[in-house]
Scaffold this motif. Structure first.
Motif, PDB file in Angstrom:
ATOM      1  N   PHE A  65     -55.654  27.807  26.423  1.00 20.54           N
ATOM      2  CA  PHE A  65     -55.529  27.953  25.029  1.00 20.54           C
ATOM      3  C   PHE A  65     -55.630  26.736  23.830  1.00 20.54           C
ATOM      4  CE2 PHE A  65     -52.477  27.532  21.120  1.00 20.54           C
ATOM      5  CZ  PHE A  65     -52.889  28.825  21.001  1.00 20.54           C
ATOM      6  N   ARG A  74     -47.431  27.858  20.145  1.00 18.56           N
ATOM      7  CA  ARG A  74     -48.151  29.163  20.378  1.00 18.56           C
ATOM      8  C   ARG A  74     -46.561  29.856  20.318  1.00 18.56           C
ATOM      9  NH1 ARG A  74     -51.582  31.036  25.450  1.00 18.56           N
ATOM     10  NH2 ARG A  74     -52.602  33.013  23.950  1.00 18.56           N
ATOM     11  N   GLN A  75     -46.956  31.331  20.134  1.00 16.98           N
ATOM     12  CA  GLN A  75     -45.479  32.144  20.519  1.00 16.98           C
ATOM     13  C   GLN A  75     -44.328  31.470  20.444  1.00 16.98           C
ATOM     14  OE1 GLN A  75     -47.246  34.386  23.968  1.00 16.98           O
ATOM     15  NE2 GLN A  75     -48.924  35.167  22.652  1.00 16.98           N
ATOM     16  N   ALA A  95     -47.302  31.550  14.878  1.00 21.14           N
ATOM     17  CA  ALA A  95     -47.141  30.598  16.086  1.00 21.14           C
ATOM     18  C   ALA A  95     -45.419  29.853  16.424  1.00 21.14           C
ATOM     19  CB  ALA A  95     -48.255  29.689  16.288  1.00 21.14           C
ATOM     20  N   GLY A 102     -51.179  25.880  14.609  1.00 22.69           N
ATOM     21  CA  GLY A 102     -51.310  27.234  15.861  1.00 22.69           C
ATOM     22  C   GLY A 102     -51.910  27.751  15.127  1.00 22.69           C
TER      23      GLY A 102
END
Lengths: 362, 351
Positions: B231, B210-211, B40, B36
C-alpha cells in the motif's frame, strides 16, 4: 477515418471572443490535444467541431466535406465526456449496444462489435453488470466502449479523465493511448493537464485567453515554446524564466550573475530584441550543479520527489524581489537553506524571450 | 513552539472506528505530514489535537503535559484549512492583525504593526496589505490565511490540505514558500494531505495512515526507499511502482506469466511473493540482461515513461528526456537489483 479542418473558425459571445480565429488541420488518424487553463476556449473549440456549438464565422470540414452547419448527428463523430453518462437501468452490454440498435444494425453484427470492443477495453467480464456495480475506472471504460463501438470517423473527448483520482488517471491515460494506437481513429482531446497532453498527443494546440498560442509536437512545445505562456504552462515546474539585460554578448542577471550568450544567438538577440531587456529560459534539467559553475545562487528550498530532488535556488539574496531557478538534481542531494550553490547551463537548452512581446527569439 | 504527542488515541463515530490506537510525536520545530487516502483518519487526528473533537481513549500532550482537559482556545494552536476563512470586507492588514487584537491577547498596536509587517514580508504579500481580501486571487488568499496563522506565534500549526483548492502551478509555488517558511521559522507543523508529492517534498517525517492506523512512520527517503507495505509502495512515487507476482524456484526469482528471471539474492523469501521495482530502476540499455518490447511511450518532457512488455507483464521504465525508441521495438533493459522491493502474501515488506 477522417481529417478535420478548421478554417478561420471563431466564436464570439456578444462582443467577447471565446475563440479567436483558428486555422488548424487535424490529419487522419492523428491524436491532437487542445490544452489550456479553464476559460481559454478549448472546450468551445471542441464543441464547435462537434456541432454542439455554432461557429460565429469560419468553416469546419470533415474529410473535405463542409459540416459547418450540419447537425451533430450528421458529422459521424463520437463525443466522450468527463461524466459517466451511463444508463443506470441498463446492463453494460445494453449501454454499449443501444446506439447500434437505434441505428438498426443487424443483431449478429451488434454482437460481434460489442464483443470486439469489450475485449479491446478488457471489460468482457462486466457485460452483464449494471453501471452502479462498477468502479469509476470501469465506468469510464464502458463510456469509451460506447463511443468506440460506433466506429465513428472521429472521437472528441472533453476531459474524460477529469473525475478520476491520480492513479487511475495515469492508467486510463495509457489505455486511451493504447486504444488509439490499435484503432488510429482521429481524436481531438481537451484537457487542462499538461502531463496528459504531453503523454498522449501527436500534436498539442496550446490555448490561452481565446487565442491559440502554439501548435506543435510535445517535443516542440517543451523545448521550443513559442512564447512565455507556453514556456510556463508546459512542464512541472515550468521553464525557468530569468529576466536580465543583454549587452554585447552577455546577459546581466539578478544577483550580479552573468550569462555568456553562445555565438549562434548573438546576432539574433541584437536583431530581434526591442530593448536591452531579455528573458533567459531554461528547463530544470538544463542546469548542472558544479562548484565552479558560472551562475551563483543560494538554496531557497530543496524538495525530494522520490526519484530526484528539485532545488529551488535564489539568484539574489533578498527574499522580497528574489528570482528563483528550479534545478533538477540527484536524489541524494540534500542542502540546507541558504547554502551557496553554483550551476552551469547546457547551452543547447537555453532559450531567449523578449519581455516586451513575450515571444521567443527564433 | 512545542512538541506534540498522540498516545494510543482511539476514536469511534457511531460504529465506525476512525482511529485505532494511533501514536506519534511531532518534535519541536518539525514539519510532520500525515499522508493517506480519504477516510484514513488524518483530519480526525488533527481535530483531536486542536480540541475540536474528543477522543474516546488515549491522550494528547504538548511538551509532555496533557491538554485533554483544555479547550481549543487554551491549546494555543493555529489552524489553516483548505477553504480560506478570511473576513472579506476587511483589508489584508486587518485580517492579519485580527488574531492579535483578540481580547485574550490585547497586543499593543505598535507591536501588531511590527509583526504584521514582518509576516507580510515573509509571505511576500506586503504590496497587498491595504487591499480587501475579497479582491485577492486564490493563491493570495491562502498566503493571507497562512500569514494569519503565523502572526500569532502559536505552539503548533495544524494545516489541513491547505493547497488542495489551488491549481497545479500555484500549488507548486506555495509549496516551495511553505517549505522555506517552515525551515527558516522552525515552526512545529502538522500537515495533512492525500498528495504524495506534498508529503515527500515538505516533510521532515511522514506518518502514513490507512483505515485509522499508522502503517509507517519515517523520513521521506525511508518511506520511498523502504515502503513497509504494498500500500505504501503504491501510495508514493509517480509513475507508480511496478508490482509483479513472482515465485522463488531453484535459486532464481521467476516473474509469473513472463520470461523474466532474476538471480535470487540473500533475502529469505517466501515461495510466492510480490516483487516491487520503481520505474527509475528499470533502465533501457543495449547490454541489459532482460528483453522486452515497447508497448507504449509517454513523453513528459523532462522524462519519458516507457511501457515494456515481457510475456504478459508490462513494466514501466523511466528515462531522462525524450527517447529514440519506437512502439513495437524490441529492447534490452537492466534492473537495479540493490533497489528491489519484496512483499509477502499479506503485502508486508520482506526484509
Amino acid at each position: 477515418m477522417a481529417t478535420i479542418e478548421l478554417r478561420q473558425v471563431e466564436k464570439k459571445f456578444g462582443e467577447v471572443y471565446a475563440v479567436q480565429p483558428v486555422d488548424l488541420t487535424i490529419q487522419d488518424g492523428e491524436f491532437v490535444v487542445l490544452l489550456g487553463p479553464s476559460g481559454c476556449g478549448k472546450t468551445t473549440t471542441l464543441r464547435m467541431i462537434s456541432g454542439l456549438e455554432a461557429v460565429t464565422t469560419g468553416q469546419i470540414l470533415i474529410d473535405g466535406r463542409d459540416v459547418t452547419w450540419k447537425h451533430p448527428s450528421d458529422r459521424d463523430i463520437a463525443f466522450v465526456f468527463q461524466f459517466f453518462a451511463l444508463y443506470p437501468h441498463m446492463t453494460v452490454r445494453q449501454n454499449i449496444s443501444f446506439t447500434l440498435e437505434a441505428q438498426k444494425v443487424p443483431r449478429a453484427e451488434i454482437e460481434q462489435r460489442v464483443h470486439e470492443t469489450a475485449k479491446l477495453l478488457q471489460i468482457e467480464h462486466l457485460l452483464r453488470l449494471r453501471p452502479r456495480a462498477l468502479s469509476g475506472g470501469d465506468r469510464q471504460r464502458v463510456t469509451l466502449a460506447r463511443a468506440l463501438v460506433r466506429r465513428p470517423a472521429a472521437f472528441l473527448m472533453d476531459e474524460p479523465l477529469g473525475a478520476l483520482d491520480a492513479d487511475f488517471r495515469a492508467i486510463m491515460r495509457a489505455e486511451i493511448k493504447r486504444l488509439h494506437l490499435a484503432q488510429h481513429a482521429t481524436t481531438v482531446y481537451v484537457t487542462h493537464d499538461q502531463i496528459e497532453a504531453m503523454a498522449m498527443s501527436d500534436r498539442i494546440v496550446v490555448m490561452s485567453n481565446a487565442v491559440v498560442q502554439q501548435v506543435g509536437t510535445p517535443a516542440q512545445v517543451y523545448y521550443d515554446p513559442a512564447n512565455l505562456f507556453v514556456a510556463r504552462f508546459i512542464g512541472s515546474p515550468g521553464m525557468n524564466l530569468i529576466p536580465g539585460q543583454y549587452v554585447e554578448g552577455i546577459v546581466h542577471l539578478p544577483g550580479d550573475n552573468h550569462y555568456l550568450v553562445p555565438d549562434g544567438w548573438r546576432g539574433r538577440l541584437a536583431q530581434q530584441l526591442r530593448s536591452d531587456d531579455v528573458i533567459v529560459g531554461f528547463r530544470p534539467e538544463a542546469a548542472q550543479i558544479a562548484p565552479g559553475g558560472a551562475l551563483h545562487t543560494t538554496v531557497y528550498a530543496d524538495a525530494l520527489h522520490g526519484a530526484y530532488t528539485m532545488l529551488h535556488l535564489a539568484l539574489d539574496g533578498s527574499t522580497a524581489t528574489h528570482t528563483m531557478a528550479h534545478v533538477r538534481a540527484d536524489r541524494d542531494v540534500d542542502y540546507d537553506i541558504g547554502t551557496p550553490v553554483n550551476f552551469d547551463l547546457n547551452p543547447e537548452m537555453v532559450r531567449f524571450f523578449d519581455p516586451k512581446t513575450e515571444l521567443a527569439i527564433l | 513552539m512545542a512538541d506534540v504527542a498522540l498516545q494510543q488515541i482511539t476514536k469511534h463515530f457511531r460504529n465506525v472506528t476512525a482511529l485505532r490506537e494511533v501514536s506519534f510525536e511531532v518534535r519541536d520545530g518539525e514539519f510532520f505530514v500525515l499522508l493517506g487516502p480519504t477516510g484514513a483518519g488524518k483530519t480526525t487526528s488533527l481535530r483531536i489535537i486542536a480540541g475540536l473533537e474528543k477522543q474516546d481513549s488515549g491522550s494528547v500532550t504538548f511538551d509532555g503535559e496533557s491538554v485533554d482537559a483544555r479547550s481549543p482556545a487554551e491549546r494555543d494552536i493555529a489552524f489553516v484549512f483548505q477553504q480560506y476563512s478570511l473576513y472579506p470586507t476587511m483589508s489584508v492588514y486587518d485580517n492579519l492583525a485580527f488574531p492579535l487584537r483578540s481580547p485574550l491577547r490585547k497586543t499593543p498596536e505598535a507591536e501588531i504593526k511590527t509583526r504584521v509587517t514582518a509576516v507580510a514580508e515573509i509571505l511576500r504579500i506586503s504590496h497587498l496589505l491595504e487591499r480587501k481580501t475579497a479582491r485577492l486571487s486564490g493563491g493570495e488568499m491562502q498566503r493571507v490565511s497562512i500569514g494569519r496563522a503565523i502572526v500569532r506565534k502559536p505552539r503548533i500549526f495544524l494545516m489541513d490540505e491547505p493547497l488542495s483548492n489551488l491549481d497545479a502551478k500555484l500549488r507548486e509555488s506555495l509549496r516551495i514558500e511553505l517549505e522555506h517558511i517552515q525551515k527558516t521559522q522552525h515552526a512545529t507543523t502538522l500537515y495533512v494531505t492525500h498528495d504524495q508529492v506534498e508529503a515527500l517534498t515538505l516533510a521532515d517525517r511522514i506518518a502514513v495512515l490507512r483505515q485509522g492506523r499508522v502503517i509507517q512512520l519515517g523520513a521521506p527517503q525511508d518511506i520511498y526507499d523502504r515502503p513497509a507495505t504494498v500500500f505504501v509502495a503504491q501510495l508514493v512515487g509517480t509513475p507508480r511502482i511496478n508490482l509483479l507476482p513472482a515465485m522463488r524456484t531453484n535459486g532464481v526469482l521467476q516473474i509469473e506469466q513472463s520470461p523474466l528471471q532474476i538471480p535470487a539474492g540473500s533475502t529469505a523469501l517466501p515461495a510466492k511473493f510480490t516483487l516491487g521495482i520503481r520505474p527509475e530502476d528499470v533502465q533501457v540499455t543495449a547490454d541489459g540482461a532482460f528483453g522486452g518490447e515497447i508497448a507504449l511511450i509517454e513523453p513528459l518532457g523532462v522524462e519519458t515513461i516507457l511501457y515494456i512488455k515481457s510475456g504478459s507483464q508490462t513494466l514501466l521504465s523511466l528515462a531522462s528526456g525524450m527517447v529514440q525508441q519506437r512502439i513495437g521495438e524490441s529492447v534490452r533493459f537492466s534492473i537495479v537489483r540493490e533497489r528491489l522491493h519484496y512483499f509477502d502474501g499479506d503485502g508486508a515488506r520482506v526484509v
